[in-house]
Write a protein that holds these residues in place. Structure first.
Motif, PDB file in Angstrom:
ATOM      1  N   ILE A 211       0.830  -1.209   0.000  1.00 29.45           N
ATOM      2  CA  ILE A 211       0.000   0.000   0.000  1.00 29.45           C
ATOM      3  C   ILE A 211       0.861   1.254   0.000  1.00 29.45           C
ATOM      4  O   ILE A 211       0.620   2.204  -0.740  1.00 29.45           O
ATOM      5  CB  ILE A 211      -0.942  -0.004   1.222  1.00 29.45           C
ATOM      6  N   ASN A 212       1.894   1.271   0.836  1.00 26.98           N
ATOM      7  CA  ASN A 212       2.752   2.450   0.942  1.00 26.98           C
ATOM      8  C   ASN A 212       3.575   2.668  -0.326  1.00 26.98           C
ATOM      9  O   ASN A 212       3.835   3.813  -0.714  1.00 26.98           O
ATOM     10  CB  ASN A 212       3.661   2.322   2.171  1.00 26.98           C
ATOM     11  N   LYS A 213       3.953   1.577  -0.999  1.00 26.25           N
ATOM     12  CA  LYS A 213       4.661   1.707  -2.270  1.00 26.25           C
ATOM     13  C   LYS A 213       3.748   2.307  -3.334  1.00 26.25           C
ATOM     14  O   LYS A 213       4.156   3.164  -4.124  1.00 26.25           O
ATOM     15  CB  LYS A 213       5.172   0.331  -2.733  1.00 26.25           C
ATOM     16  N   ASP A 214       2.494   1.843  -3.346  1.00 27.35           N
ATOM     17  CA  ASP A 214       1.528   2.377  -4.307  1.00 27.35           C
ATOM     18  C   ASP A 214       1.258   3.859  -4.067  1.00 27.35           C
ATOM     19  O   ASP A 214       1.086   4.644  -5.000  1.00 27.35           O
ATOM     20  CB  ASP A 214       0.208   1.592  -4.215  1.00 27.35           C
ATOM     21  N   LYS A 215       1.245   4.275  -2.773  1.00 27.22           N
ATOM     22  CA  LYS A 215       1.037   5.695  -2.449  1.00 27.22           C
ATOM     23  C   LYS A 215       2.213   6.523  -2.963  1.00 27.22           C
ATOM     24  O   LYS A 215       2.027   7.632  -3.476  1.00 27.22           O
ATOM     25  CB  LYS A 215       0.921   5.860  -0.928  1.00 27.22           C
ATOM     26  N   THR A 216       3.418   5.979  -2.816  1.00 28.61           N
ATOM     27  CA  THR A 216       4.612   6.703  -3.256  1.00 28.61           C
ATOM     28  C   THR A 216       4.608   6.909  -4.770  1.00 28.61           C
ATOM     29  O   THR A 216       4.997   7.972  -5.279  1.00 28.61           O
ATOM     30  CB  THR A 216       5.885   5.918  -2.853  1.00 28.61           C
ATOM     31  N   LYS A 217       4.131   5.894  -5.492  1.00 27.31           N
ATOM     32  CA  LYS A 217       4.076   5.997  -6.959  1.00 27.31           C
ATOM     33  C   LYS A 217       3.125   7.084  -7.420  1.00 27.31           C
ATOM     34  O   LYS A 217       3.338   7.760  -8.393  1.00 27.31           O
ATOM     35  CB  LYS A 217       3.645   4.653  -7.548  1.00 27.31           C
ATOM     36  N   LYS A 218       2.009   7.231  -6.650  1.00 26.72           N
ATOM     37  CA  LYS A 218       1.017   8.259  -6.998  1.00 26.72           C
ATOM     38  C   LYS A 218       1.545   9.654  -6.709  1.00 26.72           C
ATOM     39  O   LYS A 218       1.234  10.614  -7.357  1.00 26.72           O
ATOM     40  CB  LYS A 218      -0.275   8.015  -6.216  1.00 26.72           C
TER      41      LYS A 218
END
Length: 294
Positions: A287-294
């Motif tokens: 989840i935190n990786k996906d947030k960083t990508k956004k």
């Protein structure tokens, strides 16, 4: 006839489209969803069903995450029936800092806070919904939680005030469902999962609790119930993250305030929580990786 009329009314209510103006009116007065300062992730432990061991799972998961090197907090969201003080052996009234923020006591490497620490033991809390939501808001936002990697929130049965207040007040990283494997419990858990899906909150998966026991002599796995967990997990479209055994030492550990994962570190019970903690950490990392990508 009454049942038919009720169902028809319910169908009309569900099928009615809400206009943007109506949505704006409904949103008035709701608290603004804001993160808790210093708290990276919030994980809710929920079921909808009572008596399935949510608090025991929340306690042992929190301690397992702390044992894995994470900074962990544990919030008892059960305002009427708090059990975290007993299970975590934390009974003293919390201190308050100069900003009137509650300082959660720490035990076993976990910051803990519960309504049970703020009331006299044995006193009944007789409140209506607004007071419950106000108390939860105080425990969430009026406490010095940070810095934390994970805040575990143990919730009461049902799909009422506490669950809605959590969803409205703070960003929830995900929900861990807990159920025993019989149909009666899983059907109610399924409804609880539906509530969080409706609110747009991710379901991390299901922890099956007390579904089997381990023989102390031969270590053979003994099924206790007719297991229907996987069937319901498929219907809910969630993964079974852990199968937690029933152990004769659980009651004693809960009553004496020493989590099983600490007192019996090499047991199958403790190993199941080590695996569950790893699953939760993997979910949070993604989840935190996906947030960083956004």
């Amino acid at each position: 006839m009454l049942k038919i009329a009720f169902l028809n009314t319910a169908k009309r209510m569900l099928s009615t489209k809400i206009t943007p103006h109506q949505e704006a009116l409904m949103a008035r007065g709701l608290p603004k969803k804001q993160p808790i300062p210093g708290v990276a992730n919030i994980v809710v432990v929920a079921s909808g069903k009572g008596g399935v061991g949510k608090s025991t799972v929340a306690v042992n998961l929190a301690v397992s995450l702390a044992n894995a090197g994470k900074r962990v907090g544990l919030l008892d969201g059960d305002i009427f029936g708090p059990s975290i003080p007993l299970m975590m052996n934390v009974h003293e009234e919390p201190l308050v800092d100069d900003r009137n923020l509650i300082i959660p006591p720490v035990n076993y490497g976990v910051k803990c806070l519960s309504m049970g620490m703020l009331t006299q033991q044995g006193d009944a809390i007789i409140w209506r919904g607004p007071l419950v939501m106000s108390a939860l808001q105080r425990l969430l936002k009026g406490a010095l939680w940070g810095p934390l990697d994970v805040l575990i929130v143990d919730t009461p049965p049902g799909t009422g005030d506490v669950h809605l207040s959590l969803a409205q007040n703070v960003p929830i990283s995900g929900v861990l469902l807990v159920s025993t494997p019989q149909t009666a419990a899983l059907e109610v858990t399924q409804r609880g999962a539906g509530m969080y899906k409706t609110l747009g909150i991710p379901i991390f998966g299901l922890a099956e609790n007390m579904g089997h026991a381990i023989c102390g002599n031969c270590q053979h796995k003994i099924e206790i119930f007719k297991n229907t967990t996987q069937k319901f997990a498929n219907e809910m479209n969630v993964k079974v993250l852990a199968t937690i055994p029933l152990d004769g030492n659980i009651t004693d550990c809960c009553d004496t305030g020493i989590p099983m994962v600490l007192k019996y570190k090499d047991s199958e019970y403790a190993k199941s929580f080590q695996a569950l903690a790893l699953e939760i950490l993997n979910k949070l990392e993604k989840i935190n990786k996906d947030k960083t990508k956004k």
